[in-house]
Design an enzyme around this catalytic site. Structure first.
Site, PDB file in Angstrom:
ATOM      1  N   ASP A 415       1.087  -0.920   0.242  1.00  0.00           N
ATOM      2  CA  ASP A 415      -0.028   0.219   0.389  1.00  0.00           C
ATOM      3  C   ASP A 415       1.050   1.257   0.211  1.00  0.00           C
ATOM      4  OD1 ASP A 415      -2.626   1.306   0.290  1.00  0.00           O
ATOM      5  OD2 ASP A 415      -1.908   1.872   2.154  1.00  0.00           O
ATOM      6  N   GLU A 468       0.652  -0.908  -5.257  1.00  0.00           N
ATOM      7  CA  GLU A 468       0.096   0.635  -5.664  1.00  0.00           C
ATOM      8  C   GLU A 468       0.813   1.852  -5.476  1.00  0.00           C
ATOM      9  OE1 GLU A 468      -3.474   3.027  -3.157  1.00  0.00           O
ATOM     10  OE2 GLU A 468      -1.993   2.340  -2.256  1.00  0.00           O
TER      11      GLU A 468
END
Length: 735
Positions: A415, A468
């Protein structure tokens, strides 16, 4: 009140006072059994709840009583007749006459070896979770739990729990040299005991009680203590699955169903499903839907459910909200047994400021940067790891390895990578510190990410990492030896933003936004991309996927069906957040189940059926997935039909795979006799049409076999005349 004099054989009064006050930095030098060179054996015990303490050997023979030499509970004995130290037990009696026996924690040697200590000090212990944390073991013939924690600047670290009345004076730990690790073996402590660490910080201040950074299980939120558990013990049944995993999945079908485990489905009483129930129901549903993988939003332990797991504290603990670590392992095993890969979101970019967490852990900025310009995340009010500190980088790498190797997870989706790569991420001038070259790149984070990818690929072969990363950072999914960051895949955030912007337009205006659907092909093969329609697109006022579509109800569904068809035909692996597959109408709410009742409506059920058929076609046709990541797998037929809002292209696989032609009509009118070039003459067949009646469409399309003439067009040797349904994507293959 302390007594004024101690026996000559007792420790110095200053040491005794330090033990009584919980201020001694080396309790193993004082407590337990000792024999100074040439001297008699002595035994020292601190037991504030005991009125009497008696020494026994391990055969049950009484050796002698200890003398209470301090009213606060310091006991001492001298054994002049014993020639060498021996194993012993302590019998204690309190003021009410209640008696019990214990093995003395200060009679046991270290559990950690010198090599463990050396590797931790070097930041190279890639399986440090086997030593740090709480491990139920048998040590020197006695059952108990080994505790170990890194707190290099602490003056004292103790294990506390119900077993010692949360009194940090009773079980202070042994410091292991320069590594800064503290450890202790507590006999008689087993699985299920609640514990925390009590730390006297670098400046003598007592810290808030801390949960174990390498704890394997925690109390159910909102409680925050760690639970003695050890590494999960599960009888894995997925050997065949692990052996079949390919290290390189660029040429494999990858279609990901993104799931928030707390709100995918709930009971009628709005209670969350446990891991076992979730695993069984997901396995059935995902199999029916044809997805290849499930991706869970973070399941690392986290204090605040409203963070959806993106503010974790327990990077080695599957959240207890849904069950035990073994229950999570069984969920993974269940999905593997059905041929479904498991991805978990992993969050090394930041951590919350909760007092029981990693912040100011030993009285200093240990895991985080001390300077808020480097160590505080303004967007999320969280702390940023100090990636340049070798022990911190080691801690995070070990967490990644743990999920992949020990819990058999197939991939980590990392993330907020962009926030790690840039020192000025979401900061104004003067709010960040340049790197040593004066630039904005976070050199420590770059090295860390490379290290994570190389380490996990080494220790957990066949697993993947997915970034990401929302900027144009070069080489995110390029191998480290080739100058990249080493991820296997990267989310294509640009594609998602551009195409959603196009789809949100009224069709009459789409010709002015045509490039937003085609622009992604200019860079589609610069990385190994995943096309993400994730949870981020259906929260914070963004509405649902269905709600983003223009037009009346029928047109909204038609638009969404056409969009999914375009996406599944487009190069790149696929990701869809739960609820998107059947047209959830409201924005996602993490406190509620998805609206499964909507499937009683034929339009919603039709959309769900379309997604399942898209997955089946994507998996069955090598032309749609084998060359997802290389330019040879894609060729425009006509990408510039601005006036008609039509896009057509051909997907090709390796030699022997038949081509797949994809045509998307993003206008609300059918087009008869629409001619396109195709790779070969002969018979062609429409194998999927998002406007089919079974999906809720109008039923227009090419229902009979098509014959491609040798009349060339669009640079191809042959051409087809087609009926293009309104707001629809069709797939064609040669017979």
């Amino acid at each position: 009140m302390s007594m004024t004099s101690y026996p000559d054989t007792a420790p110095p009064p200053a040491d005794i006072e330090a033990i009584l006050r919980g201020q001694h930095g080396d309790p193993f030098r004082i407590l337990g059994m000792h024999q100074p060179e040439g001297g008699a054996i002595t035994v020292n015990v601190f037991a504030p709840d005991a009125a009497e303490v008696t020494l026994f050997d391990t055969k049950g023979k009484e050796v002698c009583p200890l003398t209470r030499i301090d009213a606060q509970g310091f006991f001492h004995a001298t054994l002049p007749r014993r020639k060498k130290p021996f194993a012993y037990r302590l019998a204690m009696t309190n003021a009410t006459g209640h008696s019990w026996q214990i093995a003395d924690p200060y009679a046991f040697g270290p559990v950690m070896g010198e090599m463990d200590e050396y590797l931790m000090g070097e930041g190279r212990h890639e399986e440090l979770y086997r030593r740090l944390g709480a491990h139920p073991i048998t040590h020197e013939g006695v059952e108990g739990t080994s505790f170990a924690v890194w707190a290099p600047n602490a003056r004292r670290v103790s294990v506390v729990g119900h077993f010692n009345a949360w009194d940090g004076r009773r079980h202070p730990m042994r410091r292991r040299g320069a590594s800064g690790v503290w450890e202790i073996f507590l006999p008689g402590i087993g699985r299920g005991e609640i514990y925390r660490y009590e730390i006297v910080g670098a400046y003598g201040h007592l810290q808030p009680l801390k949960t174990d950074p390498v704890g394997f299980r925690a109390e159910v939120s909102p409680q925050t203590a760690s639970i003695v558990h050890g590494m999960p013990r599960h009888d894995w049944q997925d050997d065949a699955w692990l052996a079949s995993r390919a290290a390189d999945q660029r040429d494999k079908p990858v279609s990901i169903y993104e799931v928030h485990p707390g709100s995918w489905r709930r009971t009628l009483e709005n209670e969350m499903l446990d891991y076992a129930t979730l695993g069984a129901q997901l396995a059935d549903y995902v199999t029916e839907m044809g997805f290849t993988h499930v991706e869970f939003l973070p399941v690392s332990e986290h204090p605040f459910s409203g963070s959806w797991g993106y503010q974790p504290i327990g990077l080695f603990a599957p959240t207890s909200r849904f069950g035990t670590p073994e229950d999570f392992a069984a969920l993974v095993d269940t999905l593997h047994g059905r041929g479904i890969g498991v991805i978990v979101d992993w969050v090394p970019a930041h951590f919350p400021t909760d007092a029981h967490g990693l912040g100011n852990f030993d009285g200093t900025a240990l895991y985080e940067h001390a300077d808020p310009r480097q160590g505080f995340h303004q967007d999320w009010n969280t702390l940023i790891y100090n990636f340049g500190r070798r022990e911190v980088a080691n801690f995070l790498r070990a967490s990644a390895t743990y999920w992949l190797k020990e819990l058999h997870v197939d991939a980590l989706r990392v993330d907020a990578v962009a926030s790690m790569l840039y020192l000025d991420y979401s900061r104004n001038e003067g709010e960040w510190i340049p790197n040593r070259y004066g630039g904005r790149e976070n050199l420590d984070a770059i090295d860390f990410l490379k290290g994570v990818n190389e380490t996990t690929h080494h220790y957990a072969p066949g697993t993947l990492t997915i970034a990401e990363e929302s900027t144009a950072w070069p080489g995110v999914s390029r191998p480290v030896p080739e100058g990249g960051l080493g991820f296997d895949f990267k989310w294509n955030m640009g594609w998602m933003h551009d195409t959603l912007e196009y789809m949100s337009q009224d069709p009459v205006h789409r010709k002015y936004h045509h490039h937003e659907m085609t622009f992604g092909l200019h860079y589609a093969f610069s990385e190994n991309f995943v096309l993400p329609l994730s949870h981020d697109e259906v929260v914070h006022g963004k509405g649902s996927m269905l709600g983003k579509m223009p037009g009346d109800r029928w047109q909204k569904f038609a638009n969404l069906r056409a969009y999914y068809g375009f996406m599944w035909g487009h190069p790149g692996k696929k990701l869809l957040f739960m609820g998107g597959e059947f047209g959830q109408e409201r924005e996602w709410n993490h406190d509620q189940s998805l609206d499964w009742h909507l499937l009683d409506d034929p339009m919603h059920e039709g959309l769900r059926r379309l997604v399942a058929d898209l997955n089946r076609l994507y998996r069955a046709e090598p032309g749609l997935h084998q060359r997802d990541c290389v330019p040879e797998g894609f060729r425009w037929i006509e990408g510039g039909d601005v006036e008609n809002n039509v896009f057509s292209f051909v997907r090709t696989g390796e030699e022997g795979a038949r081509p797949v032609v994809v045509v998307a009509n993003m206008a609300p009118v059918p087009r008869e006799g629409y001619r396109i070039g195709v790779p070969s003459a002969g018979r062609w067949r429409e194998v999927l049409n998002s406007d089919a009646a079974i999906y809720g469409g109008s039923g227009a399309g090419n229902h009979s076999e098509l014959s491609a003439t040798d009349h060339g067009m669009h640079g191809f040797a042959a051409s087809l005349s087609l009926t293009l349904p309104p707001l629809a994507t069709i797939f064609l293959i040669p017979e």
